[in-house]
Design a protein around this motif. Structure first.
Motif, PDB file in Angstrom:
ATOM      1  N   PRO A 190       0.796  -1.236   0.000  1.00 30.68           N
ATOM      2  CA  PRO A 190       0.000   0.000   0.000  1.00 30.68           C
ATOM      3  C   PRO A 190       0.824   1.280   0.000  1.00 30.68           C
ATOM      4  CG  PRO A 190      -0.911  -1.575   1.554  1.00 30.68           C
ATOM      5  CD  PRO A 190       0.387  -2.152   1.092  1.00 30.68           C
ATOM      6  N   CYS A 191       2.048   1.230   0.528  1.00 31.81           N
ATOM      7  CA  CYS A 191       2.858   2.445   0.605  1.00 31.81           C
ATOM      8  C   CYS A 191       3.563   2.761  -0.715  1.00 31.81           C
ATOM      9  CB  CYS A 191       3.902   2.318   1.710  1.00 31.81           C
ATOM     10  SG  CYS A 191       5.165   1.062   1.380  1.00 31.81           S
ATOM     11  N   MET A 192       3.529   1.850  -1.686  1.00 31.12           N
ATOM     12  CA  MET A 192       4.252   2.041  -2.941  1.00 31.12           C
ATOM     13  C   MET A 192       3.489   2.993  -3.860  1.00 31.12           C
ATOM     14  SD  MET A 192       7.083   0.464  -2.728  1.00 31.12           S
ATOM     15  CE  MET A 192       7.604   0.416  -4.447  1.00 31.12           C
ATOM     16  N   LYS A 193       4.111   4.108  -4.195  1.00 35.54           N
ATOM     17  CA  LYS A 193       3.535   5.099  -5.106  1.00 35.54           C
ATOM     18  C   LYS A 193       4.565   5.427  -6.188  1.00 35.54           C
ATOM     19  CE  LYS A 193      -0.021   5.464  -2.320  1.00 35.54           C
ATOM     20  NZ  LYS A 193      -1.336   4.866  -2.653  1.00 35.54           N
ATOM     21  N   LYS A 194       4.192   5.175  -7.429  1.00 35.04           N
ATOM     22  CA  LYS A 194       5.071   5.447  -8.566  1.00 35.04           C
ATOM     23  C   LYS A 194       6.413   4.729  -8.423  1.00 35.04           C
ATOM     24  CE  LYS A 194       3.024   9.990  -9.484  1.00 35.04           C
ATOM     25  NZ  LYS A 194       3.285  11.454  -9.648  1.00 35.04           N
ATOM     26  N   GLY A 195       6.346   3.501  -7.976  1.00 34.81           N
ATOM     27  CA  GLY A 195       7.543   2.687  -7.874  1.00 34.81           C
ATOM     28  C   GLY A 195       8.430   2.974  -6.683  1.00 34.81           C
ATOM     29  N   ARG A 196       8.000   3.850  -5.776  1.00 30.06           N
ATOM     30  CA  ARG A 196       8.804   4.192  -4.600  1.00 30.06           C
ATOM     31  C   ARG A 196       7.937   4.135  -3.346  1.00 30.06           C
ATOM     32  NH1 ARG A 196      11.747   9.796  -5.481  1.00 30.06           N
ATOM     33  NH2 ARG A 196      12.564   9.122  -3.451  1.00 30.06           N
TER      34      ARG A 196
END
Length: 310
Positions: free
Chosen positions: A268-274
């Motif tokens: 869930p914390c992954m946004k745009k590969g980061r």
């Protein structure tokens, strides 16, 4: 079958300030139709016959409210009935709640109206309604007023519930087959008691030292916190498993973030590969403060590690 530990309420159709009341119609033995309120004592018994097999009135202790998902649905329904009653009271008492200083576009935006068709509905949701816009703004202004007098707060503390607390486990053990998510009444009561204990420790100075202001916001008798002051209360290091095995086990189970990163793109914390939380954090030998006042906690490279998600 798919299962979940979370509860949600599905509202069919449009849900606006003017359409929150339910239309409940029952048929009497005489064949006549009668409209009743969701707060009618017979509503829960008629809506959930499996939980109330003898048709008993719902406003009393009921042993059948421990039956998994159906009981959870009944609890959510009961909460919706309470909110409906509060909203209905507010609508019926608008003359007592109206203020000439709240009007026009600002009033519409404050009520959450985003559609032009809702303009002209002059229903005011007061600050006494929990979770409403004015409720949030009032609490925000109260917090700012405290900060204006006593300065910025020193600690921002969060307190979460652990479903494995002994008090919860012992209560659930009396009914084999149940999970903490099935007994929200037990979980909420235990959580509230522990939270009150924490607040009492904060207020009397046991947790962080003498407090000068605040109820949930707490201000300590100190000037601007220094790295040394922060290190007394906050540690971002992994405990030594030999010297503090209990601390190591608790950190490993409850305090470690992840696993995330390129190997776990669905986290869930992954946004745009980061990772949106900035993990993994870089090693840091000492605690420092940024120009904005944020603390970068000490994370020395001491060789300790915790493996998760293998």
């Amino acid at each position: 079958m798919p299962t979940t530990d979370q509860l949600a309420m599905l509202v069919v159709g449009d849900f606006t300030l003017g359409t929150f009341k339910r239309d409940i119609v029952i048929e009497a033995r005489s064949g006549l139709l009668q409209q009743i309120s969701s707060l009618h004592p017979a509503y829960m018994a008629l809506q959930y016959p499996l939980l109330f097999p003898y048709g008993e009135r719902a406003f009393q202790p009921n042993p059948y409210l421990c039956y998994g998902s159906l009981s959870a649905q009944a609890k959510v329904d009961a909460r919706a009935c309470i909110d409906e009653s509060r909203l209905w009271y507010i609508i019926k008492n608008q003359k007592k709640l109206r203020s000439e200083s709240i009007q026009g576009i600002a009033d519409a935006v404050g009520r959450g109206c985003v559609d032009g068709s809702e303009m002209g509905n002059h229903t005011i949701l007061p600050a006494s309604y929990t979770r409403g816009r004015r409720y949030m703004i009032q609490n925000y202004h109260d917090g700012l007023a405290i900060c204006r007098v006593h300065g910025p707060l020193d600690f921002f503390t969060t307190f979460t519930c652990n479903a494995k607390w002994p008090e919860i486990a012992q209560a659930i053990a009396c009914h084999p087959g149940q999970k903490p998510s099935d007994r929200a009444d037990v979980v909420v009561r235990v959580y509230n008691m522990k939270m009150e204990e924490l607040l009492q420790d904060v207020r009397d100075g046991t947790a962080f030292g003498p407090a000068t202001a605040g109820w949930v916001l707490t201000f300590i008798d100190t000037s601007h916190p220094t790295p040394g002051f922060i290190d007394i209360f906050i540690s971002a290091e992994i405990p030594d498993p030999n010297e503090d095995p209990l601390g190591y086990a608790l950190v490993a189970e409850h305090m470690m973030h992840g696993p995330c990163g390129s190997a776990f793109p669905r986290c869930p914390c992954m946004k745009k590969g980061r990772c949106s939380k900035g993990y993994p954090k870089p090693f840091q030998e000492v605690t420092t403060l940024t120009e904005d006042g944020f603390a970068l906690y000490k994370r020395p490279d001491n060789g300790r590690f915790i493996e998760k998600g293998s």
